[in-house]
Write a protein that holds these residues in place. Structure first.
Motif, PDB file in Angstrom:
ATOM      1  N   UNK A 169       0.565  -1.433  -0.034  1.00  0.00           N
ATOM      2  CA  UNK A 169       0.048  -0.064   0.032  1.00  0.00           C
ATOM      3  C   UNK A 169       1.079   1.238  -0.075  1.00  0.00           C
ATOM      4  N   UNK A 170       1.755   1.183   0.986  1.00  0.00           N
ATOM      5  CA  UNK A 170       2.683   2.602   0.935  1.00  0.00           C
ATOM      6  C   UNK A 170       3.483   2.491  -0.222  1.00  0.00           C
ATOM      7  N   UNK A 171       3.972   1.356  -0.751  1.00  0.00           N
ATOM      8  CA  UNK A 171       4.764   1.487  -2.101  1.00  0.00           C
ATOM      9  C   UNK A 171       3.794   2.169  -3.255  1.00  0.00           C
ATOM     10  N   UNK A 172       2.697   1.621  -3.112  1.00  0.00           N
ATOM     11  CA  UNK A 172       1.772   1.963  -4.371  1.00  0.00           C
ATOM     12  C   UNK A 172       1.379   3.656  -4.205  1.00  0.00           C
ATOM     13  N   UNK A 173       1.150   4.071  -2.892  1.00  0.00           N
ATOM     14  CA  UNK A 173       1.061   5.482  -2.745  1.00  0.00           C
ATOM     15  C   UNK A 173       2.172   6.424  -3.241  1.00  0.00           C
ATOM     16  N   UNK A 174       3.517   5.861  -2.877  1.00  0.00           N
ATOM     17  CA  UNK A 174       4.599   6.621  -3.201  1.00  0.00           C
ATOM     18  C   UNK A 174       4.887   6.500  -4.849  1.00  0.00           C
ATOM     19  N   UNK A 175       4.557   5.431  -5.321  1.00  0.00           N
ATOM     20  CA  UNK A 175       4.579   5.303  -6.757  1.00  0.00           C
ATOM     21  C   UNK A 175       3.580   6.334  -7.433  1.00  0.00           C
ATOM     22  N   UNK A 176       2.610   6.494  -6.843  1.00  0.00           N
ATOM     23  CA  UNK A 176       1.595   7.409  -7.679  1.00  0.00           C
ATOM     24  C   UNK A 176       2.141   8.816  -7.477  1.00  0.00           C
ATOM     25  N   UNK A 177       2.502   9.120  -6.200  1.00  0.00           N
ATOM     26  CA  UNK A 177       2.825  10.484  -6.099  1.00  0.00           C
ATOM     27  C   UNK A 177       4.316  10.889  -7.100  1.00  0.00           C
ATOM     28  N   UNK A 178       5.022   9.681  -7.307  1.00  0.00           N
ATOM     29  CA  UNK A 178       6.314   9.756  -8.165  1.00  0.00           C
ATOM     30  C   UNK A 178       5.750  10.127  -9.616  1.00  0.00           C
ATOM     31  N   UNK A 179       4.578   9.463  -9.925  1.00  0.00           N
ATOM     32  CA  UNK A 179       3.967   9.372 -11.351  1.00  0.00           C
ATOM     33  C   UNK A 179       3.540  10.889 -11.716  1.00  0.00           C
ATOM     34  N   UNK A 180       3.442  11.703 -10.527  1.00  0.00           N
ATOM     35  CA  UNK A 180       2.758  13.161 -10.937  1.00  0.00           C
ATOM     36  C   UNK A 180       3.875  13.822 -11.580  1.00  0.00           C
ATOM     37  N   UNK A 181       5.164  13.372 -11.110  1.00  0.00           N
ATOM     38  CA  UNK A 181       6.147  14.538 -11.610  1.00  0.00           C
ATOM     39  C   UNK A 181       7.433  13.657 -12.504  1.00  0.00           C
ATOM     40  N   UNK A 182       7.187  12.543 -12.884  1.00  0.00           N
ATOM     41  CA  UNK A 182       8.426  11.757 -13.392  1.00  0.00           C
ATOM     42  C   UNK A 182       8.340  11.600 -14.900  1.00  0.00           C
TER      43      UNK A 182
END
Length: 278
Positions: free
Chosen positions: A232-245
């Motif tokens: 869950x935490x990895x998925x949330x972090x990955x989504x945040x990363x996708x905003x700016x990557x």
């Protein structure tokens, strides 16, 4: 590093501009892949490997990978790694013991020392401030032109413009991103001709609402199929990363990361044992 990039020694084409410094003064660790973002993502992947192979008590390995990630100054992977560390090491039920008190006190002293150091270093202050979503020049606002452009294209056609319509260098795009050379009587305008560093919103514009929903469902299946705190935490972090990557630029690396992560998460008990770096 500038010489290696500018002369085309690392990649087939010379790259005159490469942000090798954080806040224009702190060297960034590009690692053996010659890309600080990918290097930090590899640190995250290594920590995930430690978790699924029951090696999270290899604290020296953890210290090394955290150090590697921090020295890249790559914000997206640092957020992912921070969430992963919380997911793995936060106890389900907190029992106050002498060992916990020592760890908490040591961590507090280290954190306090880090804060004092950052507050006395102007360049580090600028970098840390970019994590603050309420700052004018935060990590997301730096991608504001790409985000606004992609949203406008989505509003024009909610069913999507098609893959590559915004991310291809051959597409018909002209994105205003501000001005430069402010000392001139008439400052120069900055334009980009493809969307980068805003993958999530770019995907919405290219794939449309149906394709975007399918993308999110596929990401949930890949990253949250284990239904545990780490996934869950990895998925949330990955989504945040996708905003700016900028995934198209690192497409193969992301593909490898996804394959390795999914393989580890689905085959926790059958993975072969390995020796840590220590």
């Amino acid at each position: 590093m500038r010489y290696l990039f500018s002369e085309g020694i690392i990649f087939k084409e010379p790259s005159a501009y490469m942000a090798l410094m954080a806040s224009r003064s702190i060297p960034r660790n590009t690692g053996f892949v010659f890309d600080f973002r990918i290097m930090a993502q590899l640190a995250c992947l290594y920590f995930i490997s430690l978790y699924y192979l029951n090696k999270t008590k290899s604290y020296w390995d953890v210290a090394l990978l955290v150090t590697v990630a921090i020295t890249t100054f790559s914000r997206g992977p640092l957020i992912i790694l921070g969430l992963l560390l919380l997911a793995v090491y936060l106890p389900k039920k907190i029992r106050i013991t002498k060992r916990i008190l020592v760890v908490v006190f040591s961590s507090f002293i280290f954190l306090l020392g880090s804060v004092v150091y950052v507050l006395n270093n102007e360049n580090l202050q600028k970098f840390v401030s970019t994590f603050n979503p309420f700052q004018d020049k935060n990590a997301f606002s730096q991608r504001g032109a790409f985000t606004a452009y992609s949203l406008n294209k989505f509003y024009e056609n909610p069913l999507g413009k098609g893959i590559g319509a915004l991310s291809s260098p051959n597409a018909d795009n002209k994105i205003y991103a501000g001005i430069t050379n402010l000392h001139k009587e008439v400052p120069d305008k900055i334009y980009y001709y493809k969307v980068t560093d805003a993958y999530l919103i770019m995907s919405l514009a290219e794939k449309g609402i149906i394709g975007f929903i399918l993308l999110l469902l596929s990401l949930i299946e890949i990253f949250y199929s284990r239904r545990n705190r780490v996934s869950l935490f990895f998925f949330l972090g990955f989504l945040i990363n996708l905003i700016g990557t900028d995934i198209p630029k690192q497409g193969f690396y992301y593909f490898v990361f996804i394959v390795i992560y999914y393989s580890l998460s689905q085959n926790k008990m059958s993975m072969p044992k390995f020796k840590s770096l220590t």
